[in-house]
Write an enzyme that holds these catalytic residues in place. Sequence first.
Site, PDB file in Angstrom:
ATOM      1  N   ARG A  24       0.579  -1.288  -0.089  1.00  0.00           N
ATOM      2  CA  ARG A  24      -0.118   0.029   0.077  1.00  0.00           C
ATOM      3  C   ARG A  24       0.887   1.387  -0.057  1.00  0.00           C
ATOM      4  O   ARG A  24       1.060   2.450  -0.670  1.00  0.00           O
ATOM      5  CB  ARG A  24      -0.885  -0.354   1.007  1.00  0.00           C
ATOM      6  CG  ARG A  24      -1.639  -1.372   0.976  1.00  0.00           C
ATOM      7  CD  ARG A  24      -3.391  -0.730   1.954  1.00  0.00           C
ATOM      8  NE  ARG A  24      -3.313  -0.493   3.072  1.00  0.00           N
ATOM      9  CZ  ARG A  24      -3.051  -1.762   4.246  1.00  0.00           C
ATOM     10  NH1 ARG A  24      -2.928  -2.664   3.698  1.00  0.00           N
ATOM     11  NH2 ARG A  24      -2.459  -1.855   5.427  1.00  0.00           N
ATOM     12  N   GLU A  35       6.204 -18.285   3.974  1.00  0.00           N
ATOM     13  CA  GLU A  35       5.834 -19.285   5.374  1.00  0.00           C
ATOM     14  C   GLU A  35       6.344 -20.717   5.039  1.00  0.00           C
ATOM     15  O   GLU A  35       6.388 -21.001   3.964  1.00  0.00           O
ATOM     16  CB  GLU A  35       4.478 -19.332   5.393  1.00  0.00           C
ATOM     17  CG  GLU A  35       3.924 -19.647   6.331  1.00  0.00           C
ATOM     18  CD  GLU A  35       4.083 -19.522   7.541  1.00  0.00           C
ATOM     19  OE1 GLU A  35       4.201 -18.865   8.049  1.00  0.00           O
ATOM     20  OE2 GLU A  35       4.659 -20.389   8.545  1.00  0.00           O
ATOM     21  N   CYS A  45      -6.090 -17.424  17.215  1.00  0.00           N
ATOM     22  CA  CYS A  45      -6.821 -16.495  18.925  1.00  0.00           C
ATOM     23  C   CYS A  45      -7.825 -17.264  18.833  1.00  0.00           C
ATOM     24  O   CYS A  45      -8.663 -17.410  20.048  1.00  0.00           O
ATOM     25  CB  CYS A  45      -6.803 -15.397  18.479  1.00  0.00           C
ATOM     26  SG  CYS A  45      -5.307 -14.455  18.786  1.00  0.00           S
ATOM     27  N   TYR A  64      -6.847 -15.356   5.180  1.00  0.00           N
ATOM     28  CA  TYR A  64      -6.615 -14.955   3.744  1.00  0.00           C
ATOM     29  C   TYR A  64      -5.812 -16.553   2.629  1.00  0.00           C
ATOM     30  O   TYR A  64      -5.413 -16.710   3.789  1.00  0.00           O
ATOM     31  CB  TYR A  64      -5.930 -14.066   3.517  1.00  0.00           C
ATOM     32  CG  TYR A  64      -6.605 -12.796   4.018  1.00  0.00           C
ATOM     33  CD1 TYR A  64      -6.801 -11.802   1.987  1.00  0.00           C
ATOM     34  CD2 TYR A  64      -6.944 -12.098   5.057  1.00  0.00           C
ATOM     35  CE1 TYR A  64      -7.861 -10.210   2.121  1.00  0.00           C
ATOM     36  CE2 TYR A  64      -7.076 -10.682   5.058  1.00  0.00           C
ATOM     37  CZ  TYR A  64      -7.623 -10.249   3.641  1.00  0.00           C
ATOM     38  OH  TYR A  64      -8.538  -8.425   4.131  1.00  0.00           O
ATOM     39  N   TRP A 438     -23.492   5.975  37.483  1.00  0.00           N
ATOM     40  CA  TRP A 438     -21.942   6.775  38.641  1.00  0.00           C
ATOM     41  C   TRP A 438     -21.141   5.378  37.471  1.00  0.00           C
ATOM     42  O   TRP A 438     -21.168   4.130  38.351  1.00  0.00           O
ATOM     43  CB  TRP A 438     -21.541   6.109  39.194  1.00  0.00           C
ATOM     44  CG  TRP A 438     -21.641   7.824  39.813  1.00  0.00           C
ATOM     45  CD1 TRP A 438     -23.005   8.228  40.222  1.00  0.00           C
ATOM     46  CD2 TRP A 438     -21.012   8.583  40.050  1.00  0.00           C
ATOM     47  NE1 TRP A 438     -23.299   9.361  40.879  1.00  0.00           N
ATOM     48  CE2 TRP A 438     -21.791   9.955  40.836  1.00  0.00           C
ATOM     49  CE3 TRP A 438     -20.319   9.157  39.236  1.00  0.00           C
ATOM     50  CZ2 TRP A 438     -21.444  11.446  40.482  1.00  0.00           C
ATOM     51  CZ3 TRP A 438     -19.119  10.583  39.267  1.00  0.00           C
ATOM     52  CH2 TRP A 438     -20.127  11.508  40.055  1.00  0.00           C
TER      53      TRP A 438
HETATM   54  C1  LIG Z   1      -4.579 -20.185  21.211  1.00  0.00           C
HETATM   55  C2  LIG Z   1      -3.354 -18.152  21.237  1.00  0.00           C
HETATM   56  C3  LIG Z   1      -4.883 -17.363  21.630  1.00  0.00           C
HETATM   57  C4  LIG Z   1      -4.672 -16.463  20.835  1.00  0.00           C
HETATM   58  N1  LIG Z   1      -4.494 -15.498  21.625  1.00  0.00           N
HETATM   59  C5  LIG Z   1      -5.024 -14.241  21.601  1.00  0.00           C
HETATM   60  C6  LIG Z   1      -5.335 -13.024  22.067  1.00  0.00           C
HETATM   61  O1  LIG Z   1      -6.451 -13.172  21.918  1.00  0.00           O
HETATM   62  N2  LIG Z   1      -5.461 -11.808  21.831  1.00  0.00           N
HETATM   63  C7  LIG Z   1      -3.665 -10.840  21.169  1.00  0.00           C
HETATM   64  O2  LIG Z   1      -3.772  -9.898  21.221  1.00  0.00           O
HETATM   65  N3  LIG Z   1      -3.330 -12.449  20.875  1.00  0.00           N
HETATM   66  C8  LIG Z   1      -3.291 -14.074  20.933  1.00  0.00           C
HETATM   67  N4  LIG Z   1      -2.645 -14.246  20.462  1.00  0.00           N
HETATM   68  C9  LIG Z   1      -0.926 -13.996  20.396  1.00  0.00           C
HETATM   69  C10 LIG Z   1      -0.899 -14.145  18.980  1.00  0.00           C
HETATM   70  O3  LIG Z   1      -1.758 -15.470  18.083  1.00  0.00           O
HETATM   71  C11 LIG Z   1       0.591 -13.605  18.516  1.00  0.00           C
HETATM   72  O4  LIG Z   1       0.782 -12.843  19.133  1.00  0.00           O
HETATM   73  C12 LIG Z   1       0.548 -13.150  17.158  1.00  0.00           C
HETATM   74  O5  LIG Z   1      -0.154 -14.549  16.305  1.00  0.00           O
HETATM   75  C13 LIG Z   1       2.098 -13.047  16.542  1.00  0.00           C
HETATM   76  O6  LIG Z   1       2.202 -12.907  15.089  1.00  0.00           O
HETATM   77  P1  LIG Z   1       3.422 -13.072  14.507  1.00  0.00           P
HETATM   78  O7  LIG Z   1       2.990 -13.575  13.684  1.00  0.00           O
HETATM   79  O8  LIG Z   1       4.246 -11.961  15.164  1.00  0.00           O
HETATM   80  O9  LIG Z   1       3.660 -14.664  15.275  1.00  0.00           O
HETATM   81  P2  LIG Z   1       3.225 -16.159  14.683  1.00  0.00           P
HETATM   82  O10 LIG Z   1       1.478 -16.184  14.782  1.00  0.00           O
HETATM   83  O11 LIG Z   1       4.083 -17.017  15.687  1.00  0.00           O
HETATM   84  O12 LIG Z   1       3.766 -16.200  12.987  1.00  0.00           O
HETATM   85  C14 LIG Z   1       4.428 -16.544  12.800  1.00  0.00           C
HETATM   86  C15 LIG Z   1       4.919 -17.316  11.533  1.00  0.00           C
HETATM   87  O13 LIG Z   1       6.355 -17.698  10.679  1.00  0.00           O
HETATM   88  C16 LIG Z   1       6.808 -19.084  10.083  1.00  0.00           C
HETATM   89  N5  LIG Z   1       7.775 -18.596  10.412  1.00  0.00           N
HETATM   90  C17 LIG Z   1       8.959 -19.024  11.781  1.00  0.00           C
HETATM   91  N6  LIG Z   1       9.748 -18.887  11.264  1.00  0.00           N
HETATM   92  C18 LIG Z   1      10.145 -19.755   9.331  1.00  0.00           C
HETATM   93  C19 LIG Z   1      11.106 -19.272   8.910  1.00  0.00           C
HETATM   94  N7  LIG Z   1      12.626 -19.517   9.152  1.00  0.00           N
HETATM   95  N8  LIG Z   1      10.537 -19.406   7.702  1.00  0.00           N
HETATM   96  C20 LIG Z   1       9.743 -18.866   7.264  1.00  0.00           C
HETATM   97  N9  LIG Z   1       8.575 -18.700   7.996  1.00  0.00           N
HETATM   98  C21 LIG Z   1       8.631 -19.209   9.928  1.00  0.00           C
HETATM   99  C22 LIG Z   1       6.328 -19.124  11.106  1.00  0.00           C
HETATM  100  O14 LIG Z   1       5.254 -20.782  10.550  1.00  0.00           O
HETATM  101  C23 LIG Z   1       4.825 -18.613  11.624  1.00  0.00           C
HETATM  102  O15 LIG Z   1       3.081 -19.111  10.705  1.00  0.00           O
HETATM  103  C24 LIG Z   1      -2.694 -16.175  20.642  1.00  0.00           C
HETATM  104  C25 LIG Z   1      -2.123 -17.266  20.362  1.00  0.00           C
HETATM  105  C26 LIG Z   1      -2.461 -18.593  21.055  1.00  0.00           C
HETATM  106  C27 LIG Z   1      -1.105 -19.235  20.036  1.00  0.00           C
END
Ligand SMILES: Cc1cc2nc3c(=O)[nH]c(=O)nc-3n(C[C@H](O)[C@H](O)[C@H](O)COP(=O)(O)OP(=O)(O)OC[C@H]3O[C@@H](n4cnc5c(N)ncnc54)[C@H](O)[C@@H]3O)c2cc1C
Length: 456
Positions: A24, A35, A45, A64, A438
């Site tokens: 964007r 991935e 979540c 998506y 309140w």
């Molecule tokens: C059951 C559950 C419930 C949750 N509920 C909440 C909630 O209610 N509210 C909230 O704010 N947060 C919640 N969270 C936390 C939230 O899901 C995470 O903070 C969020 O997913 C972080 O996103 P991210 O993309 O940084 O990391 P991740 O979700 O960990 O994704 C990282 C991705 O990178 C990929 N990856 C890693 N290394 C490599 C590599 N070398 N090459 C290619 N791909 C790679 C992995 O396969 C993964 O798909 C929850 C988490 C869980 C597990």
Amino acid sequence: MKKRRILVVGGLAAGPSAAAKAVRTNPVAEVTMFETTDTVSYGICEAPYAIGGMIEQEGNLVAYTPERLRSEKGFEVKTLHRVEKILPGKHRIAVRDLKNRSMIEFDYDKLILATGSRPRRLDVEGEDARNVFHLSTRDDTLKILNYLKIESPGKAVIIGGGYIGMEIAEALRARGLDVTLMHRYRLPMAGLEQETREQILDELVNNDIHFVSNASVESLVQDKQGIIRHVVTTRGSFECDLVILSLGVEPNVELAAEARLRLGEYGGIVTDERQQTSVDAVLAAGDCCEVKNVITGKRMYLPLATLASRAAWVAGENAAGGHATFKGGIRAIAVKVFGLEVAQVGLSSEEARAAKFSVATESITAFGKVAIMPGARKTTVKLILDRRSKRLLGANLYGGDGAVLRADILGVAIQQRLTIDEVSRLDLIYAPPFAPLWDPILVAANQAKKRVQHAD
Ligand SMILES: Cc1cc2nc3c(=O)[nH]c(=O)nc-3n(C[C@H](O)[C@H](O)[C@H](O)COP(=O)(O)OP(=O)(O)OC[C@H]3O[C@@H](n4cnc5c(N)ncnc54)[C@H](O)[C@@H]3O)c2cc1C
């Protein structure tokens, strides 16, 4: 804007947000996201609610598909591609195509790491048995759902009493399982205030969860088929057909560490406000990073989707040539424990003391809507403030409808550095079906104001 090659590692939450924002910001940028798994943009979540059957179609958690990201968001997606090495000097990454095992190299102008977190392990034998599960990927969700369907387990043991443990406990009860939840402390949900944790424990017990406090796992006992049948702990042995591990997460930073990116005290990647890491042309966002706590000014590790998405937008925009900043955030979490809404914003009283604030607290319990309205229930508000500056530092809320959304109001007050006097003068809505004249927030703030005034 200049044409740039932007590569994004990780495709769950932060990765797609960063990639979409980059496109964007700079429509001529060539953006590719890698991935490891076969799924991107997955609503992990919501997974506990799919496991509990409240969300009937697990497939709806996929926000998506790769095809939709390509056509609607305008970037390339390579699933089943694991990034194995960063060569920062050459602005290049080495990627394993997991379908044919080949290695391919890609050059970048900017690289965004969104490698996220991974579940902590128990490190005992049997942890990889067929009936022991973590919950952090779509594959985990599907395996749990499949096991519930095919094996119809009767007894579940959940190890770890954080918010994901709470959500899974409720989900498995909803499926009719007998649930034992074990935790290494006396009360669930470490990090919340003691009275909140006690209330959560009552709610668990009232909903037939067997809570085992102060338990450390010693071993997992397998039968001849390799299925775990007993969890042996310092507090006794517990029968099970299914074990879920919810021990928290740690940042996924092998790639970053190998490329010598600076890591912080909590093991996460350190970035500046532009999400730039210590290595040229490499940005990072999400659960793999530490985040600045705007109350203390110090970095913390707070793996939340909310912070991940905000930081990811900043990383995406800057990688594409923009000038965005992410100033940090506060802890803002909520969990539904059966009929109880629980929320925490800002610091706990313990954290506030550790950060050398002069801590005062105030707790009140009041009706969340006009008391004579049908269904009116009470909400408890505990405020944590600094006696010296009179600033609000944190809050815990629990109770009936509205506790979580009220916590959001206090979260805003904390982020905006409001004093307790300013909070007590907020114009909050009064409408009988939603809130009393309140509001519990105002009742708590008025009480707290008196308490810190007395301290002068
Ligand atoms: C059951 C559950 C419930 C949750 N509920 C909440 C909630 O209610 N509210 C909230 O704010 N947060 C919640 N969270 C936390 C939230 O899901 C995470 O903070 C969020 O997913 C972080 O996103 P991210 O993309 O940084 O990391 P991740 O979700 O960990 O994704 C990282 C991705 O990178 C990929 N990856 C890693 N290394 C490599 C590599 N070398 N090459 C290619 N791909 C790679 C992995 O396969 C993964 O798909 C929850 C988490 C869980 C597990």
